[in-house]
Design an enzyme around this catalytic site. Structure first.
Site, PDB file in Angstrom:
ATOM      1  N   CYS A 113      28.965  37.594  52.267  1.00  0.00           N
ATOM      2  CA  CYS A 113      30.057  38.937  51.154  1.00  0.00           C
ATOM      3  C   CYS A 113      28.026  39.091  50.541  1.00  0.00           C
ATOM      4  O   CYS A 113      27.712  39.891  50.147  1.00  0.00           O
ATOM      5  CB  CYS A 113      30.279  38.444  49.760  1.00  0.00           C
ATOM      6  SG  CYS A 113      32.210  38.578  50.227  1.00  0.00           S
ATOM      7  N   HIS A 248      27.945  40.872  43.426  1.00  0.00           N
ATOM      8  CA  HIS A 248      29.576  40.732  43.715  1.00  0.00           C
ATOM      9  C   HIS A 248      30.243  41.155  43.647  1.00  0.00           C
ATOM     10  O   HIS A 248      30.649  40.297  42.140  1.00  0.00           O
ATOM     11  CB  HIS A 248      29.396  39.810  44.856  1.00  0.00           C
ATOM     12  CG  HIS A 248      30.396  40.063  45.963  1.00  0.00           C
ATOM     13  ND1 HIS A 248      31.000  40.906  46.507  1.00  0.00           N
ATOM     14  CD2 HIS A 248      31.337  38.907  46.602  1.00  0.00           C
ATOM     15  CE1 HIS A 248      32.159  40.312  47.633  1.00  0.00           C
ATOM     16  NE2 HIS A 248      32.240  39.224  47.102  1.00  0.00           N
ATOM     17  N   ASN A 278      37.203  43.005  46.482  1.00  0.00           N
ATOM     18  CA  ASN A 278      36.453  42.313  47.020  1.00  0.00           C
ATOM     19  C   ASN A 278      36.053  43.557  48.741  1.00  0.00           C
ATOM     20  O   ASN A 278      37.141  43.121  49.568  1.00  0.00           O
ATOM     21  CB  ASN A 278      36.784  40.510  47.187  1.00  0.00           C
ATOM     22  CG  ASN A 278      35.396  40.243  48.095  1.00  0.00           C
ATOM     23  OD1 ASN A 278      34.831  41.090  48.437  1.00  0.00           O
ATOM     24  ND2 ASN A 278      35.401  39.017  47.196  1.00  0.00           N
TER      25      ASN A 278
HETATM   26  O1  UT7 Z   1      34.140  36.825  47.706  1.00  0.00           O
HETATM   27  C1  UT7 Z   1      34.052  35.454  48.126  1.00  0.00           C
HETATM   28  C2  UT7 Z   1      35.848  34.917  47.477  1.00  0.00           C
HETATM   29  N1  UT7 Z   1      36.787  34.498  46.762  1.00  0.00           N
HETATM   30  C3  UT7 Z   1      36.222  34.843  45.890  1.00  0.00           C
HETATM   31  O2  UT7 Z   1      35.469  35.540  45.374  1.00  0.00           O
HETATM   32  C4  UT7 Z   1      37.502  34.330  45.186  1.00  0.00           C
HETATM   33  C5  UT7 Z   1      37.538  33.199  43.845  1.00  0.00           C
HETATM   34  N2  UT7 Z   1      38.267  32.295  43.699  1.00  0.00           N
HETATM   35  C6  UT7 Z   1      39.127  33.035  42.418  1.00  0.00           C
HETATM   36  O3  UT7 Z   1      38.790  34.568  42.406  1.00  0.00           O
HETATM   37  C7  UT7 Z   1      40.656  32.840  41.949  1.00  0.00           C
HETATM   38  O4  UT7 Z   1      40.284  31.829  42.404  1.00  0.00           O
HETATM   39  C8  UT7 Z   1      41.808  33.304  42.512  1.00  0.00           C
HETATM   40  C9  UT7 Z   1      41.970  35.092  41.799  1.00  0.00           C
HETATM   41  C10 UT7 Z   1      42.255  33.659  44.213  1.00  0.00           C
HETATM   42  C11 UT7 Z   1      43.172  32.953  41.906  1.00  0.00           C
HETATM   43  O5  UT7 Z   1      42.547  32.814  40.583  1.00  0.00           O
HETATM   44  P1  UT7 Z   1      43.568  31.107  39.624  1.00  0.00           P
HETATM   45  O6  UT7 Z   1      43.361  31.560  38.652  1.00  0.00           O
HETATM   46  O7  UT7 Z   1      41.791  30.292  40.770  1.00  0.00           O
HETATM   47  O8  UT7 Z   1      45.193  30.658  40.338  1.00  0.00           O
HETATM   48  P2  UT7 Z   1      44.933  29.759  41.086  1.00  0.00           P
HETATM   49  O9  UT7 Z   1      44.758  29.348  43.183  1.00  0.00           O
HETATM   50  O10 UT7 Z   1      44.163  28.773  40.479  1.00  0.00           O
HETATM   51  O11 UT7 Z   1      46.536  30.010  41.026  1.00  0.00           O
HETATM   52  C12 UT7 Z   1      47.591  29.635  39.867  1.00  0.00           C
HETATM   53  C13 UT7 Z   1      48.599  29.900  40.339  1.00  0.00           C
HETATM   54  C14 UT7 Z   1      49.677  29.347  41.194  1.00  0.00           C
HETATM   55  O12 UT7 Z   1      51.041  29.008  40.440  1.00  0.00           O
HETATM   56  P3  UT7 Z   1      51.662  27.145  40.541  1.00  0.00           P
HETATM   57  O13 UT7 Z   1      50.493  26.215  41.062  1.00  0.00           O
HETATM   58  O14 UT7 Z   1      50.132  26.835  38.995  1.00  0.00           O
HETATM   59  O15 UT7 Z   1      52.861  27.559  39.820  1.00  0.00           O
HETATM   60  C15 UT7 Z   1      49.251  30.254  42.039  1.00  0.00           C
HETATM   61  O16 UT7 Z   1      50.542  29.648  43.481  1.00  0.00           O
HETATM   62  O17 UT7 Z   1      49.342  31.315  40.717  1.00  0.00           O
HETATM   63  C16 UT7 Z   1      50.020  31.125  41.866  1.00  0.00           C
HETATM   64  N3  UT7 Z   1      49.675  32.823  42.194  1.00  0.00           N
HETATM   65  C17 UT7 Z   1      50.203  33.638  42.299  1.00  0.00           C
HETATM   66  N4  UT7 Z   1      50.945  33.999  41.287  1.00  0.00           N
HETATM   67  C18 UT7 Z   1      50.702  35.186  41.580  1.00  0.00           C
HETATM   68  C19 UT7 Z   1      48.273  33.146  43.614  1.00  0.00           C
HETATM   69  N5  UT7 Z   1      48.376  33.602  44.061  1.00  0.00           N
HETATM   70  C20 UT7 Z   1      49.023  34.639  42.464  1.00  0.00           C
HETATM   71  C21 UT7 Z   1      49.615  36.310  43.562  1.00  0.00           C
HETATM   72  N6  UT7 Z   1      50.223  36.606  42.277  1.00  0.00           N
HETATM   73  N7  UT7 Z   1      48.744  37.097  44.456  1.00  0.00           N
END
Ligand code: UT7
Length: 322
Positions: A113, A248, A278
Site C-alpha cells: 500500500c 492511504h 482499500n
Molecule cells: O492496507 C493495510 C491493510 N490492512 C488494514 O488496514 C487492516 C487494519 N485492521 C483493521 O482495519 C481492523 O482490524 C479490521 C477492520 C480488519 C477488523 O476490525 P477490529 O475492530 O480489529 O475487529 P476484530 O478483528 O477484533 O474482530 C472483532 C469481531 C470478531 O468476533 P469476536 O471474536 O469478537 O466474536 C470477529 O470474528 O468481529 C468479527 N468479525 C466480523 N463480524 C462481522 C470479523 N470480521 C467480520 C465481518 N463481519 N466482516
C-alpha cells in the site's frame, strides 16, 4: 537543479460494484459491521477478464492527457503493484506495449500500500540523476480481488480493485512547486502481519492474503503518525501549513486515529474509501485524483501524502501542487 513536479494525474476503477449488501449474501457479515469498523460501503471489483494492466492503462491514459503530453514523451514507467498480471514480465512492460511507447525502461515496484509513495521517490530521483529523463509515468494499480479469500469475512470486506497514475515531469530550476520531499521506510520483522503466499491454487498450496487485523491497525497508526511528524519536522513545517492530507484509504478508524494524534483538522483530510475500499498501491493516486477533481487541491497548495502497507512499509510525501 531542476525539480520534479506532478504534471498530470488520472485514475480508473472497474465498472462492477460490490456492495456490503452483496457481501451479506457471501459471508456471515452485515452492512452495519463493515461500515462501523471500516467506513467502507462498496468497492469496485474486476471482471474475470480484466487485469491489473487494464486498469493501469486507463488510469495512465487519463494522467497523460491531464499532463498535456503525448505518450511518446514518456521516458520511464514505474508500476507499483502487488497483484501483477504475471509473475513476469512486469506489469509496466505490459502497459508500455498497450500504450505503444516502445523501448523506454519499465519495471514494477513492490511496496504494497506504500507503493505509490515509493514510486514517487524513484521517479524524482531518476529525474534528479539522469538528464535524459523528463517524464516518468508512475502508476499504482491492483486487482486485489484475485488474492482475497472470498470465504474469509475478516479480510474479504476490506479490499477493492482500481488504479491511479501520475506523470512526474522535470521542471526547470528551483521553484516553489513540485515534490519537495519523500520519506520511506520498512520493518521486515512485521512481514507476517499481512502477507500473501502467492502460490498457485492448482499446486494445492495456499495463495490467499492473510492478515492479523488488530496488529496491522496498531502498526499503521504508529508508523503513519511518525511519517507525518518526521517529514514535517525535517522540512520545518507544521500541520497548519498543509492544505490537504491524502492518507492511504484502508479504514476510517485508522485515519481518524492518526488525525487525532497529529492534530489534522477534519476539513484537511481527504477520505474516499466509502466507495473504493482499500485498493493498496492504487489508493493514494485514486484519492489524489478525486481530491483535485473536487477542487480540494489548488495550485500552490501544500499536499501531504501518507501510507503504510504490508512489509510493513510506510511513506510520506510533501508536494507543492503545480
Ligand atoms: O492496507 C493495510 C491493510 N490492512 C488494514 O488496514 C487492516 C487494519 N485492521 C483493521 O482495519 C481492523 O482490524 C479490521 C477492520 C480488519 C477488523 O476490525 P477490529 O475492530 O480489529 O475487529 P476484530 O478483528 O477484533 O474482530 C472483532 C469481531 C470478531 O468476533 P469476536 O471474536 O469478537 O466474536 C470477529 O470474528 O468481529 C468479527 N468479525 C466480523 N463480524 C462481522 C470479523 N470480521 C467480520 C465481518 N463481519 N466482516
Amino acid at each position: 537543479m531542476d525539480r520534479a513536479i506532478i504534471r498530470g494525474i488520472g485514475s480508473y476503477v472497474p465498472d462492477r460494484v460490490l456492495t456490503n449488501a452483496d457481501l451479506e449474501s457471501m459471508v456471515e457479515t452485515t452492512h452495519e459491521w463493515i461500515v462501523t469498523r471500516t467506513g467502507i460501503e462498496s468497492r469496485h471489483i474486476c471482471l474475470d477478464t480484466e487485469n491489473t494492466s487494464d486498469l493501469c492503462l486507463e488510469a495512465a491514459k487519463h494522467a497523460v492527457a491531464n499532463a498535456g503530453i503525448a505518450v511518446c514523451d514518456l521516458d520511464m514507467i514505474v508500476t507499483a503493484t502487488i497483484t501483477p498480471d504475471f509473475q513476469f514480465p512486469s506489469t509496466a512492460c505490459l502497459i508500455q506495449e498497450k500504450l505503444g511507447c516502445n523501448d523506454i525502461p519499465c519495471f514494477d515496484l513492490g511496496a504494497a500500500c506504500s507503493g505509490f509513495i515509493y514510486a514517487l521517490d524513484v521517479a524524482r530521483n531518476s529525474i534528479a540523476s539522469n538528464a535524459s529523463i523528463k517524464n516518468v509515468l508512475v502508476i499504482g494499480g491492483e486487482k486485489l480481488s484475485s488474492v482475497v479469500d472470498w470465504e474469509d469475512r475478516s479480510t474479504c470486506v476490506l479490499f477493492g480493485d482500481g488504479a491511479g497514475a501520475a506523470v512526474i515531469s522535470r521542471a526547470p530550476g528551483v521553484g516553489e512547486t513540485g515534490i519537495l520531499d519523500v520519506l520511506i521506510g520498512a520493518d521486515g520483522r512485521c512481514a507476517k502481519l499481512l502477507y500473501c503466499p502467492g502460490s498457485d491454487v492448482s499446486s494445492g498450496t495456499e495463495r490467499h492474503l492473510k492478515m492479523e487485523g488488530r496488529e496491522v491497525f496498531k502498526e499503521a497508526v504508529r508508523r503513519m503518525c511518525a511519517a507525518v511528524e518526521d517529514i514535517l519536522l525535517r522540512n520545518h513545517l507544521s500541520i497548519e501549513d498543509i492544505a490537504c492530507v491524502v492518507p492511504h484509504q484502508a479504514n476510517t478508524r485508522i485515519i481518524t486515529a492518526i488525525a487525532e494524534r497529529v492534530k489534522i483538522p477534519e476539513e484537511k483530510l481527504f477520505v474516499n474509501l466509502a466507495h473504493t475500499g482499500n485498493t493498496s498501491a492504487a489508493s493514494i493516486p485514486i484519492a489524489l485524483d478525486e481530491a483535485v477533481r473536487e477542487g480540494k487541491i489548488q495550485s500552490g497548495n501544500l499536499v501531504l501524502l501518507v501510507a503504510f502497507g504490508a512489509g510493513m512499509t510506510w511513506g510520506s510525501a510533501l508536494v507543492r501542487w503545480t
